[in-house]
Design a protein around this motif. Structure first.
Motif, PDB file in Angstrom:
ATOM      1  N   GLY A 108      19.464  -7.264  -0.090  1.00 48.08           N
ATOM      2  CA  GLY A 108      19.044  -6.442   1.041  1.00 48.08           C
ATOM      3  C   GLY A 108      17.952  -5.464   0.671  1.00 48.08           C
ATOM      4  N   PHE A 109      18.058  -4.876  -0.513  1.00 49.58           N
ATOM      5  CA  PHE A 109      17.038  -3.940  -0.995  1.00 49.58           C
ATOM      6  C   PHE A 109      15.688  -4.637  -1.162  1.00 49.58           C
ATOM      7  CE2 PHE A 109      14.750  -2.541  -4.810  1.00 49.58           C
ATOM      8  CZ  PHE A 109      14.437  -1.229  -4.470  1.00 49.58           C
ATOM      9  N   THR A 110      15.701  -5.818  -1.780  1.00 46.93           N
ATOM     10  CA  THR A 110      14.455  -6.541  -2.052  1.00 46.93           C
ATOM     11  C   THR A 110      13.769  -6.970  -0.759  1.00 46.93           C
ATOM     12  OG1 THR A 110      15.416  -7.357  -4.122  1.00 46.93           O
ATOM     13  CG2 THR A 110      13.464  -8.491  -3.290  1.00 46.93           C
ATOM     14  N   ILE A 111      14.545  -7.485   0.192  1.00 48.63           N
ATOM     15  CA  ILE A 111      13.950  -7.919   1.470  1.00 48.63           C
ATOM     16  C   ILE A 111      13.326  -6.739   2.205  1.00 48.63           C
ATOM     17  CG2 ILE A 111      14.500  -8.834   3.762  1.00 48.63           C
ATOM     18  CD1 ILE A 111      16.606 -10.587   2.454  1.00 48.63           C
ATOM     19  N   THR A 112      14.024  -5.624   2.265  1.00 47.34           N
ATOM     20  CA  THR A 112      13.493  -4.442   2.948  1.00 47.34           C
ATOM     21  C   THR A 112      12.218  -3.942   2.284  1.00 47.34           C
ATOM     22  OG1 THR A 112      15.750  -3.785   3.550  1.00 47.34           O
ATOM     23  CG2 THR A 112      14.044  -2.108   3.742  1.00 47.34           C
ATOM     24  N   LEU A 113      12.225  -3.880   0.968  1.00 43.72           N
ATOM     25  CA  LEU A 113      11.069  -3.368   0.231  1.00 43.72           C
ATOM     26  C   LEU A 113       9.848  -4.268   0.405  1.00 43.72           C
ATOM     27  CD1 LEU A 113      10.033  -1.228  -1.821  1.00 43.72           C
ATOM     28  CD2 LEU A 113      10.783  -2.772  -3.635  1.00 43.72           C
ATOM     29  N   LEU A 114      10.015  -5.565   0.169  1.00 43.38           N
ATOM     30  CA  LEU A 114       8.875  -6.482   0.233  1.00 43.38           C
ATOM     31  C   LEU A 114       8.325  -6.605   1.644  1.00 43.38           C
ATOM     32  CD1 LEU A 114      10.013  -9.346  -2.192  1.00 43.38           C
ATOM     33  CD2 LEU A 114       8.468  -7.440  -2.649  1.00 43.38           C
ATOM     34  N   LEU A 115       9.193  -6.758   2.643  1.00 46.11           N
ATOM     35  CA  LEU A 115       8.719  -6.888   4.018  1.00 46.11           C
ATOM     36  C   LEU A 115       8.012  -5.621   4.485  1.00 46.11           C
ATOM     37  CD1 LEU A 115      11.519  -8.829   5.946  1.00 46.11           C
ATOM     38  CD2 LEU A 115       9.245  -9.612   5.314  1.00 46.11           C
ATOM     39  N   SER A 116       8.512  -4.449   4.072  1.00 45.89           N
ATOM     40  CA  SER A 116       7.868  -3.192   4.453  1.00 45.89           C
ATOM     41  C   SER A 116       6.456  -3.116   3.893  1.00 45.89           C
ATOM     42  CB  SER A 116       8.692  -2.004   3.966  1.00 45.89           C
ATOM     43  OG  SER A 116       9.974  -1.991   4.560  1.00 45.89           O
ATOM     44  N   LEU A 117       6.286  -3.508   2.632  1.00 44.39           N
ATOM     45  CA  LEU A 117       4.967  -3.477   2.010  1.00 44.39           C
ATOM     46  C   LEU A 117       4.012  -4.482   2.665  1.00 44.39           C
ATOM     47  CD1 LEU A 117       5.957  -3.165  -1.763  1.00 44.39           C
ATOM     48  CD2 LEU A 117       5.147  -1.362  -0.236  1.00 44.39           C
ATOM     49  N   ILE A 118       4.555  -5.653   3.012  1.00 37.92           N
ATOM     50  CA  ILE A 118       3.707  -6.671   3.648  1.00 37.92           C
ATOM     51  C   ILE A 118       3.290  -6.235   5.052  1.00 37.92           C
ATOM     52  CG2 ILE A 118       3.678  -9.030   4.530  1.00 37.92           C
ATOM     53  CD1 ILE A 118       5.521  -9.800   2.190  1.00 37.92           C
ATOM     54  N   LEU A 119       4.242  -5.753   5.852  1.00 31.32           N
ATOM     55  CA  LEU A 119       3.934  -5.340   7.223  1.00 31.32           C
ATOM     56  C   LEU A 119       3.034  -4.112   7.269  1.00 31.32           C
ATOM     57  CD1 LEU A 119       7.380  -5.877   9.001  1.00 31.32           C
ATOM     58  CD2 LEU A 119       5.334  -7.298   9.150  1.00 31.32           C
ATOM     59  N   SER A 120       3.063  -3.308   6.210  1.00 34.82           N
ATOM     60  CA  SER A 120       2.209  -2.113   6.193  1.00 34.82           C
ATOM     61  C   SER A 120       0.730  -2.475   6.140  1.00 34.82           C
ATOM     62  CB  SER A 120       2.569  -1.224   5.002  1.00 34.82           C
ATOM     63  OG  SER A 120       2.259  -1.874   3.771  1.00 34.82           O
ATOM     64  N   ILE A 121       0.411  -3.730   5.793  1.00 37.24           N
ATOM     65  CA  ILE A 121      -0.987  -4.173   5.800  1.00 37.24           C
ATOM     66  C   ILE A 121      -1.535  -4.145   7.228  1.00 37.24           C
ATOM     67  CG2 ILE A 121      -2.548  -6.096   5.290  1.00 37.24           C
ATOM     68  CD1 ILE A 121      -0.598  -6.952   3.096  1.00 37.24           C
ATOM     69  N   TRP A 122      -0.679  -4.552   8.186  1.00 37.14           N
ATOM     70  CA  TRP A 122      -1.093  -4.564   9.587  1.00 37.14           C
ATOM     71  C   TRP A 122      -0.685  -3.296  10.331  1.00 37.14           C
ATOM     72  CZ3 TRP A 122       1.067  -8.881   7.161  1.00 37.14           C
ATOM     73  CH2 TRP A 122       0.201  -9.956   6.991  1.00 37.14           C
ATOM     74  N   PHE A 123       0.344  -2.617   9.819  1.00 37.25           N
ATOM     75  CA  PHE A 123       0.819  -1.391  10.480  1.00 37.25           C
ATOM     76  C   PHE A 123       0.885  -0.243   9.471  1.00 37.25           C
ATOM     77  CE2 PHE A 123       2.856  -5.087  12.479  1.00 37.25           C
ATOM     78  CZ  PHE A 123       2.370  -4.955  13.773  1.00 37.25           C
ATOM     79  N   PRO A 124      -0.267   0.270   9.043  1.00 37.25           N
ATOM     80  CA  PRO A 124      -0.267   1.342   8.026  1.00 37.25           C
ATOM     81  C   PRO A 124       0.176   2.669   8.608  1.00 37.25           C
ATOM     82  CG  PRO A 124      -2.489   0.922   8.808  1.00 37.25           C
ATOM     83  CD  PRO A 124      -1.624  -0.111   9.462  1.00 37.25           C
ATOM     84  N   GLN A 125       0.445   3.608   7.731  1.00 34.81           N
ATOM     85  CA  GLN A 125       0.852   4.949   8.136  1.00 34.81           C
ATOM     86  C   GLN A 125      -0.345   5.688   8.746  1.00 34.81           C
ATOM     87  OE1 GLN A 125       2.784   7.350   9.369  1.00 34.81           O
ATOM     88  NE2 GLN A 125       4.160   7.090   7.603  1.00 34.81           N
ATOM     89  N   LYS A 126      -0.187   6.213   9.958  1.00 30.48           N
ATOM     90  CA  LYS A 126      -1.261   6.925  10.642  1.00 30.48           C
ATOM     91  C   LYS A 126      -1.015   8.426  10.728  1.00 30.48           C
ATOM     92  CE  LYS A 126      -2.468   2.925  13.507  1.00 30.48           C
ATOM     93  NZ  LYS A 126      -2.638   2.403  14.890  1.00 30.48           N
ATOM     94  N   ASN A 127       0.208   8.845  10.461  1.00 28.51           N
ATOM     95  CA  ASN A 127       0.553  10.258  10.562  1.00 28.51           C
ATOM     96  C   ASN A 127       0.504  10.919   9.188  1.00 28.51           C
ATOM     97  OD1 ASN A 127       1.111   9.894  13.347  1.00 28.51           O
ATOM     98  ND2 ASN A 127       3.170   9.156  12.826  1.00 28.51           N
ATOM     99  N   GLN A 128       0.477  12.226   9.195  1.00 28.86           N
ATOM    100  CA  GLN A 128       0.536  12.963   7.940  1.00 28.86           C
ATOM    101  C   GLN A 128       1.929  12.861   7.332  1.00 28.86           C
ATOM    102  OE1 GLN A 128      -0.809  16.913   9.130  1.00 28.86           O
ATOM    103  NE2 GLN A 128      -2.770  16.530   8.132  1.00 28.86           N
ATOM    104  N   VAL A 129       1.989  12.839   6.009  1.00 32.11           N
ATOM    105  CA  VAL A 129       3.245  12.695   5.280  1.00 32.11           C
ATOM    106  C   VAL A 129       3.570  14.013   4.588  1.00 32.11           C
ATOM    107  CG1 VAL A 129       4.451  11.438   3.451  1.00 32.11           C
ATOM    108  CG2 VAL A 129       2.809  10.246   4.923  1.00 32.11           C
ATOM    109  N   ASP A 130       4.799  14.464   4.767  1.00 31.34           N
ATOM    110  CA  ASP A 130       5.240  15.691   4.116  1.00 31.34           C
ATOM    111  C   ASP A 130       5.370  15.443   2.613  1.00 31.34           C
ATOM    112  OD1 ASP A 130       6.384  18.033   3.284  1.00 31.34           O
ATOM    113  OD2 ASP A 130       7.882  18.127   4.870  1.00 31.34           O
ATOM    114  N   LYS A 131       4.673  16.236   1.829  1.00 30.71           N
ATOM    115  CA  LYS A 131       4.660  16.053   0.383  1.00 30.71           C
ATOM    116  C   LYS A 131       6.056  16.190  -0.224  1.00 30.71           C
ATOM    117  CE  LYS A 131       2.679  18.117  -3.803  1.00 30.71           C
ATOM    118  NZ  LYS A 131       1.826  19.200  -4.332  1.00 30.71           N
ATOM    119  N   LYS A 132       6.894  17.032   0.358  1.00 29.23           N
ATOM    120  CA  LYS A 132       8.230  17.268  -0.193  1.00 29.23           C
ATOM    121  C   LYS A 132       9.130  16.048  -0.087  1.00 29.23           C
ATOM    122  CE  LYS A 132       8.815  20.795   2.485  1.00 29.23           C
ATOM    123  NZ  LYS A 132       9.410  21.970   3.177  1.00 29.23           N
ATOM    124  N   LEU A 133       8.776  15.103   0.777  1.00 28.41           N
ATOM    125  CA  LEU A 133       9.604  13.914   0.956  1.00 28.41           C
ATOM    126  C   LEU A 133       9.289  12.811  -0.047  1.00 28.41           C
ATOM    127  CD1 LEU A 133       9.529  13.651   4.867  1.00 28.41           C
ATOM    128  CD2 LEU A 133      11.249  14.759   3.422  1.00 28.41           C
TER     129      LEU A 133
END
Length: 391
Positions: free
Chosen positions: A307-332
């Motif tokens: 479950g960990f591997t599927i979530t990690l890999l799919l998230s990285l792959i989908l981020s190519i088409w859906f990247p982060q557009k908002n600001q990220v809190d450094k503390k997180l």
């Protein structure tokens, strides 16, 4: 039964001691590899991202104390694991010549410990009751914290955002108590469902693996990869969850191989006195173990890793088409991410560059920030030297 040496001797002669099975085949139910690799991810999901555990860690005053509490729990957990394993060897030493499951005295392996207590301690008044009290106390302490955690998460993450205006402390308290009561009734209902399982321990570890793996993947992505967006993570989590439930509870699965036992020295008692039908070995649907579907044969110890591997890999792959557009809190973000991505001197919120132009702008801002920092250091050093010369 004799002493510890006798118990160990009986277990060794019957093939119950298996320390050096280094088979890396994921379909092998228990091996050194499955215990180390699979067990590592299971305990990561339980101690790092499990809400009930995190809620306990938040009760201490500092991050250092939270880390120390985890380190102090390690020897306790090791003692508990060793004592549990030795309790199993002790039970086997008592019943190795009279298997109560084959005899029909009990219906499932989970009933072995209560039977052992009843057979060995029933002559001492109150001891069996003390055992039941300890069992209930240990389970209730875990269940109560989990119920409170569920109530807190439901109120803070699901109900509070939907409220149009803040509520009073009294309403919040009563609502949380009502949620805890509802979850308590749900747990009681699930206890009746769990009684139908063949093995409660494996069923609980399967649920932890199926749910904990994707959850661990979400937290890892959030802390290590600031460029991954929510749009990429949520579908990945759901896909991993569905896949985990499929391989965890789908079927048909190959039967769990039971080590050989016999009833050669059982007392001659009428089978009508026993509540269960005698079980004389492994049951199957006529298929060899290798003929079952491969994913159904994978050891439950690997469910969290999958479950960990599927979530990690799919998230990285989908981020190519859906990247982060908002600001990220450094503390997180993880301190390791700060060092790798160069966020150590960044502001409180971090913007993820979307194209080359933005990358140049951010690089220029970082250069100016570094230059300003160096100028301040030079001024402070100059002031210190001037003050020292004046003295």
């Amino acid at each position: 039964m004799g002493g510890i040496s006798q118990i160990w001797s009986i277990a060794s002669e019957s093939g119950r001691i298996q320390f050096f099975n280094f088979d890396m085949d994921p379909t092998v139910r228990h091996s050194v590899c499955s215990q180390i690799v699979g067990g590592m991810f299971i305990y990561l999901s339980l101690y790092a991202v499990n809400q009930a555990q995190v809620q306990r860690l938040l009760t201490v005053r500092s991050l250092y104390e939270a880390k120390m509490s985890l380190w102090l729990s390690l020897p306790i957990l090791m003692i508990l694991s060793f004592s549990t394993a030795f309790a199993g060897l002790t039970i086997f030493a008592k019943y190795h010549n009279c298997d109560p499951i084959m005899q029909g005295r009990i219906c499932a392996p989970d009933q072995l410990l209560p039977l052992f207590v009843a057979d060995t301690l029933s002559e001492y008044p109150g001891v069996t009751g003390l055992f039941i009290a300890g069992l209930l106390s240990g389970s209730l302490s875990t269940v109560s914290s989990s119920i409170n955690s569920l109530a807190a998460v439901t109120w803070e993450d699901y109900i509070t955002p939907m409220l149009k205006q803040p509520v009073s402390i009294l309403v919040s308290t009563l609502s949380n108590k009502s949620l805890a009561f509802t979850y308590g009734l749900t747990c009681i209902g699930l206890a009746f469902v769990a009684s139908k399982f063949k093995g409660v321990l494996q069923a609980s570890l399967t649920v932890f693996g199926v749910v904990g793996g994707p959850l661990l993947g979400i937290f890892t992505v959030g802390m290590m990869f600031p460029f991954v967006s929510e749009v990429a993570v949520v579908p990945s989590f759901l896909i991993a969850l569905v896949f985990g439930f499929w391989i965890g509870f789908g079927g048909p699965k190959p039967p769990v191989h039971r080590l050989s036992g016999h009833i050669s020295e059982c007392p001659q008692l009428s089978e009508e006195r026993f509540p269960c039908s005698p079980n004389y070995g492994n049951s199957s649907i006529g298929l060899a173990p290798d003929e079952y579907f491969y994913f159904y044969r994978i050891s439950y110890m690997y469910y969290t890793l999958i479950g960990f591997t599927i979530t990690l890999l799919l998230s990285l792959i989908l981020s190519i088409w859906f990247p982060q557009k908002n600001q990220v809190d450094k503390k997180l973000l993880s301190p390791m991410t700060h060092k790798i991505m160069g966020y150590e001197d960044a502001d409180e919120f971090i913007s993820i560059p979307k194209n080359e132009e933005e990358q140049k702008i951010i690089a220029e801002m970082k250069f100016k920030q570094d230059l300003r920092k160096r100028n301040i250091e030079v001024l402070e050093e100059s002031s210190t030297n001037h003050y020292t010369t004046a003295l």
